[in-house]
Design an enzyme around this catalytic site. Sequence first.
Site, PDB file in Angstrom:
ATOM      1  N   SER A   1      45.782  30.712  66.670  1.00 18.79           N
ATOM      2  CA  SER A   1      44.718  30.597  65.675  1.00 18.79           C
ATOM      3  C   SER A   1      45.198  29.822  64.458  1.00 18.79           C
ATOM      4  CB  SER A   1      44.271  31.996  65.230  1.00 18.79           C
ATOM      5  OG  SER A   1      43.462  31.940  64.078  1.00 18.79           O
TER       6      SER A   1
ATOM      7  N   TYR B   1      45.560  40.143  61.816  1.00 16.37           N
ATOM      8  CA  TYR B   1      45.151  39.267  62.916  1.00 16.37           C
ATOM      9  C   TYR B   1      46.045  38.033  62.979  1.00 16.37           C
ATOM     10  CZ  TYR B   1      42.412  35.782  65.457  1.00 16.37           C
ATOM     11  OH  TYR B   1      42.022  34.796  66.336  1.00 16.37           O
TER      12      TYR B   1
END
Length: 355
Positions: free
Chosen positions: A159, A184
């Site tokens: 990501s 995350y």
Amino acid sequence: MDFHQSRVKLMNKNVTKTTILVSGAAGFIGFHVVRKLLNEGFVVIGLDNINDYYDVNLKYGRLRETGIEQSSIKYGEMVQSTKYHNYRFIKANLEDRQAIENLFSTEKINIVCHLAAQAGVRYSIENPHTYIDSNIVGLLNILECCRHNKIEHLVYASSSSVYGMNSKIPFSENDRVDHPVSLYAATKKSNELMAYTYSHLYQLPTTGLRFFTVYGPWGRPDMAPMLFATAISEGKSIKVFNNGDMKRDFTYIDDIVEGIVLTMKVIPNKNSETPFCSLFNIGNSQPVALMDFIQTLEDCMGRKAKMEMYPMQAGDVKITYADTTKLEQATGYKPNTSLKDGINCFAKWYKNYYK
């Protein structure tokens, strides 16, 4: 050494004999990857736990588009698609080690496209344990199965959030990524380190893809495009963070999928820049101002948005912008969907799906 020469091409053999496991097959990107691979003739196995992080009806709707009916799904059991002879689906949790090991031992899998993960930056602040289970333990199970079953290539989702508070724009794969600002992001950075270790220790070819902001039909309802479209269509206010002073590398789903599939076909080997290991940004390389995105969406939806301005949220960053030079050199990847065309396709799907 020329970058092209440090890679070997995959799939010169008959694609109908190449089996690709796609985890996260009921998810936004995974669903589109599955359809692309099926249409190219590959044998595909989809894997997903269909959790309730967001509306499961949307996930079942995606599965239905690929011939997997909700009534036929049972945990741990393979389901044959009614639309594609070359597609089967299994529901299982990534952290269920036995289920994942059984899948790999009973199926002859050549390539793994690992897109399943617990998503969402803000959700990770409220539900940290879920991220460790899915994103850390889940990837470990995938890596171990790839190692023991001689998988030819593992492509996995990272990501853009790993760049954290980096101020240098655009983000490059060579930048330091030592300061994640959400759990995350920390799990995604951990994934990259885990994959690198397995490539180094076991010569397992791995490629990580740092996704930037993806949008399009069948998108996630917790992402800005869907939240905005829903609010506009219902005449409700949309929350605009940092008073709208944000930019995102909005990339249309078809362009992302093209890049993923291209990447699968190019395997890092011992002569690669990093032996048996690659890492790429995948985005549009053209950051879009949030307010411009909203205005284009208003035009395509045919309604004006009511906006509520909010300060920057914890875990968010002001701008994300990908340098995709490495990916372009390695695969020929070049996104070509304009913002107007992409949002128009998204808006048409949204109106039809939610009519």
